[in-house]
Scaffold this motif. Structure first.
Motif, PDB file in Angstrom:
ATOM      1  N   ASP A   1       5.441  10.961  -8.299  1.00 48.83           N
ATOM      2  CA  ASP A   1       5.679   9.675  -7.425  1.00 48.83           C
ATOM      3  C   ASP A   1       6.225   8.625  -7.985  1.00 48.83           C
ATOM      4  O   ASP A   1       5.189   8.208  -8.847  1.00 48.83           O
ATOM      5  CB  ASP A   1       4.270   9.108  -6.582  1.00 48.83           C
ATOM      6  CG  ASP A   1       4.389   8.434  -5.910  1.00 48.83           C
ATOM      7  OD1 ASP A   1       4.944   7.989  -4.696  1.00 48.83           O
ATOM      8  OD2 ASP A   1       4.119   6.578  -6.082  1.00 48.83           O
TER       9      ASP A   1
ATOM     10  N   ASN B   1       9.111  -4.197  -1.246  1.00 52.52           N
ATOM     11  CA  ASN B   1      11.031  -4.488  -1.376  1.00 52.52           C
ATOM     12  C   ASN B   1      11.360  -5.204  -1.324  1.00 52.52           C
ATOM     13  O   ASN B   1      12.128  -5.003   0.396  1.00 52.52           O
ATOM     14  CB  ASN B   1      11.208  -3.425  -1.651  1.00 52.52           C
ATOM     15  CG  ASN B   1      12.642  -2.874  -2.618  1.00 52.52           C
ATOM     16  OD1 ASN B   1      13.417  -4.082  -1.948  1.00 52.52           O
ATOM     17  ND2 ASN B   1      13.139  -1.628  -2.482  1.00 52.52           N
TER      18      ASN B   1
ATOM     19  N   TYR C   1       6.501  -6.037  -8.225  1.00 49.04           N
ATOM     20  CA  TYR C   1       6.456  -4.760  -7.470  1.00 49.04           C
ATOM     21  C   TYR C   1       7.049  -3.464  -8.679  1.00 49.04           C
ATOM     22  O   TYR C   1       8.310  -3.782  -9.032  1.00 49.04           O
ATOM     23  CB  TYR C   1       7.595  -5.479  -6.616  1.00 49.04           C
ATOM     24  CG  TYR C   1       7.944  -3.394  -5.281  1.00 49.04           C
ATOM     25  CD1 TYR C   1       7.837  -2.878  -3.770  1.00 49.04           C
ATOM     26  CD2 TYR C   1       9.265  -3.192  -5.717  1.00 49.04           C
ATOM     27  CE1 TYR C   1       7.885  -2.092  -3.516  1.00 49.04           C
ATOM     28  CE2 TYR C   1       9.879  -2.214  -4.651  1.00 49.04           C
ATOM     29  CZ  TYR C   1       8.455  -1.339  -3.278  1.00 49.04           C
ATOM     30  OH  TYR C   1       9.214  -0.131  -3.213  1.00 49.04           O
TER      31      TYR C   1
ATOM     32  N   TYR D   1       5.115  -1.204   3.197  1.00 46.54           N
ATOM     33  CA  TYR D   1       7.177  -0.838   3.229  1.00 46.54           C
ATOM     34  C   TYR D   1       6.987  -0.151   4.101  1.00 46.54           C
ATOM     35  O   TYR D   1       6.044   0.326   5.221  1.00 46.54           O
ATOM     36  CB  TYR D   1       6.339   0.586   2.593  1.00 46.54           C
ATOM     37  CG  TYR D   1       8.233   1.536   2.202  1.00 46.54           C
ATOM     38  CD1 TYR D   1       9.072   1.296   2.613  1.00 46.54           C
ATOM     39  CD2 TYR D   1       8.682   0.591   0.425  1.00 46.54           C
ATOM     40  CE1 TYR D   1      10.428   1.440   2.987  1.00 46.54           C
ATOM     41  CE2 TYR D   1       9.995   1.286   0.391  1.00 46.54           C
ATOM     42  CZ  TYR D   1      10.965   1.374   1.232  1.00 46.54           C
ATOM     43  OH  TYR D   1      11.839   1.180   0.850  1.00 46.54           O
TER      44      TYR D   1
HETATM   45  P1  AHG Z   1       8.993   9.480  -4.410  1.00 47.48           P
HETATM   46  O1  AHG Z   1       9.284   8.711  -6.262  1.00 47.48           O
HETATM   47  O2  AHG Z   1       7.400  10.521  -4.863  1.00 47.48           O
HETATM   48  O3  AHG Z   1      10.501   9.873  -4.259  1.00 47.48           O
HETATM   49  O4  AHG Z   1       8.473   8.108  -3.658  1.00 47.48           O
HETATM   50  C1  AHG Z   1       9.467   6.843  -4.936  1.00 47.48           C
HETATM   51  C2  AHG Z   1       8.197   6.194  -3.447  1.00 47.48           C
HETATM   52  C3  AHG Z   1       7.517   5.521  -4.033  1.00 47.48           C
HETATM   53  O5  AHG Z   1       6.864   5.631  -4.504  1.00 47.48           O
HETATM   54  C4  AHG Z   1       8.135   4.309  -3.275  1.00 47.48           C
HETATM   55  O6  AHG Z   1       6.948   2.706  -3.499  1.00 47.48           O
HETATM   56  C5  AHG Z   1       9.192   3.386  -3.163  1.00 47.48           C
HETATM   57  O7  AHG Z   1       9.452   5.019  -3.702  1.00 47.48           O
HETATM   58  C6  AHG Z   1      10.142   2.851  -3.297  1.00 47.48           C
HETATM   59  O8  AHG Z   1      11.080   2.720  -2.596  1.00 47.48           O
HETATM   60  P2  AHG Z   1      12.243   1.982  -2.729  1.00 47.48           P
HETATM   61  O9  AHG Z   1      13.065   2.186  -4.342  1.00 47.48           O
HETATM   62  O10 AHG Z   1      12.852   1.675  -1.418  1.00 47.48           O
HETATM   63  O11 AHG Z   1      11.659   0.553  -2.757  1.00 47.48           O
END
Ligand code: AHG
Ligand code: MN
Ligand code: MN
Length: 330
Positions: free
Chosen positions: A118, A210, A241, A261
């Motif tokens: 993640d 975000n 963040y 989110y």
């Molecule tokens: P992953 O790396 O498993 O695809 O998850 C990414 C997710 C999560 O970890 C994070 O909170 C979010 O994407 C961030 O998204 P933004 O860049 O849209 O803020």
């Protein structure tokens, strides 16, 4: 004193001995998860030295770039269940269809969901990533697994947690009894109990979202973030963040506050996936006295219609989340 601490394995076995009918499968499942995460953590620490940094060249079924480490971690985790008879089916972010482990696993009692890495876009900038997982018991292990075994609400989870690959590698495990954290001792590789019975403060000093997505939100999330900026949700908060949900959640667990989110106009389900991101962390939050909401209801009560379904998420301290839900609703 250090060598007096309980290892994760010791803790699991002690817990098993308090359940006289237990056959050790649940314990073995947790031990295999910990073992897989040790391998993944070791690869994260050395990815830049070898050939595991960067994109694999493939685009995943979600449309995101698949990092080499995503692929490695996915395979390492899944193969830890081959020929063990422990998991009947496995749902991973990185596999479009559920994985059925090799060997005699059809009648295994458990189903595992996981996000192997993640926050994988943070790997190349050396910022904390993690593995998220959940475990549920099948209603009827006497037959082959079916989709309905996987698409159950999080209220059926037996355990969930995550491993953070940060300055220290930390395993956070929530079971029916509570939430504990184990820190990996790099000298032995063991996970040693460092926090027992973790609790999220009802209100906290941080909000995490975000904010660049503000323009994409409906009135509800805009109203909420306006209120958060102005100190209208509990105490005046600052913002953090990281962009790895697992790390943003861990800070929320330890220090309190709220992570959001939201859904977006035209994309109301947002980005975070239910089975291997939202539900496991909601389970941890609730077991630590916190809360997790879609904005309309409890995350743990959502029964997904498909394995990669997404949900908006508002997770953190119970009072901060309750206020957020009230503000979202107008
Ligand atoms: P992953 O790396 O498993 O695809 O998850 C990414 C997710 C999560 O970890 C994070 O909170 C979010 O994407 C961030 O998204 P933004 O860049 O849209 O803020
Ligand atoms: Mn993720
Ligand atoms: Mn991932």
């Amino acid at each position: 004193m250090d060598n007096m601490r309980f290892t994760l394995t010791h803790h699991i076995l002690r817990h098993q001995s308090t359940h006289p009918g237990a056959r050790g499968e649940f314990s073995a499942l947790l031990v295999q998860i910990a073992s897989a995460c040790k391998v993944i953590g070791a690869q994260c620490r050395t990815a830049g030295l070898g050939s595991l940094m960067g994109n694999s060249g493939a685009v995943g079924h979600h449309g995101d770039e698949v990092k080499r480490l995503d692929k490695f971690a996915n395979d390492a985790f899944a193969h830890h269940f081959d020929h063990t008879g422990l998991a009947a089916a496995i749902v991973s972010e990185e596999m479009e269809e559920p994985y059925l482990p090799a060997g005699e696993s059809e009648k295994a009692r458990y189903v595992v969901c996981y996000d192997p890495i993640d926050g994988s876009s943070n790997i190349e900038v050396d910022v904390t990533v993690g593995t998220i997982f959940s475990i549920q018991e099948r209603a009827d292990p006497s037959r082959a697994p079916r989709m309905e075994d996987l698409l159950r609400p999080g209220t059926h989870l037996l355990a969930a947690g995550y491993v953070l690959y940060g300055p220290a590698t930390v395993f956070v495990l929530a079971t029916g009894t509570g939430v504990d954290a184990y820190t990996q001792d790099p000298r032995t590789g063991d996970f040693l109990l460092t926090e027992h019975g973790m609790r999220i403060p009802g209100r906290g000093p941080v909000y995490s979202v975000n904010e660049a997505n503000y323009r994409k939100w409906d009135a509800g999330p805009r109203r909420l973030v306006d209120a958060l900026r102005q100190g209208g949700v509990g105490e005046m908060k600052t913002t953090r963040y990281i962009g790895s949900l697992v790390a943003d959640f861990h800070r929320t667990l330890v220090k309190g506050g709220i992570f959001c989110y939201p859904g977006e106009t035209g994309k109301p389900e947002g980005k975070i996936r239910i089975l291997y991101e939202a539900a496991p962390l909601a389970f941890v939050a609730e077991r630590a006295g916190g809360a997790a909401s879609t904005g309309k209801g409890r995350i743990l009560e959502v029964a997904p219609r498909e394995v990669h379904q997404r949900t908006p998420i508002f997770i953190g301290g119970a009072e901060d989340v309750a206020d957020a839900v009230r503000i979202l609703g107008g």
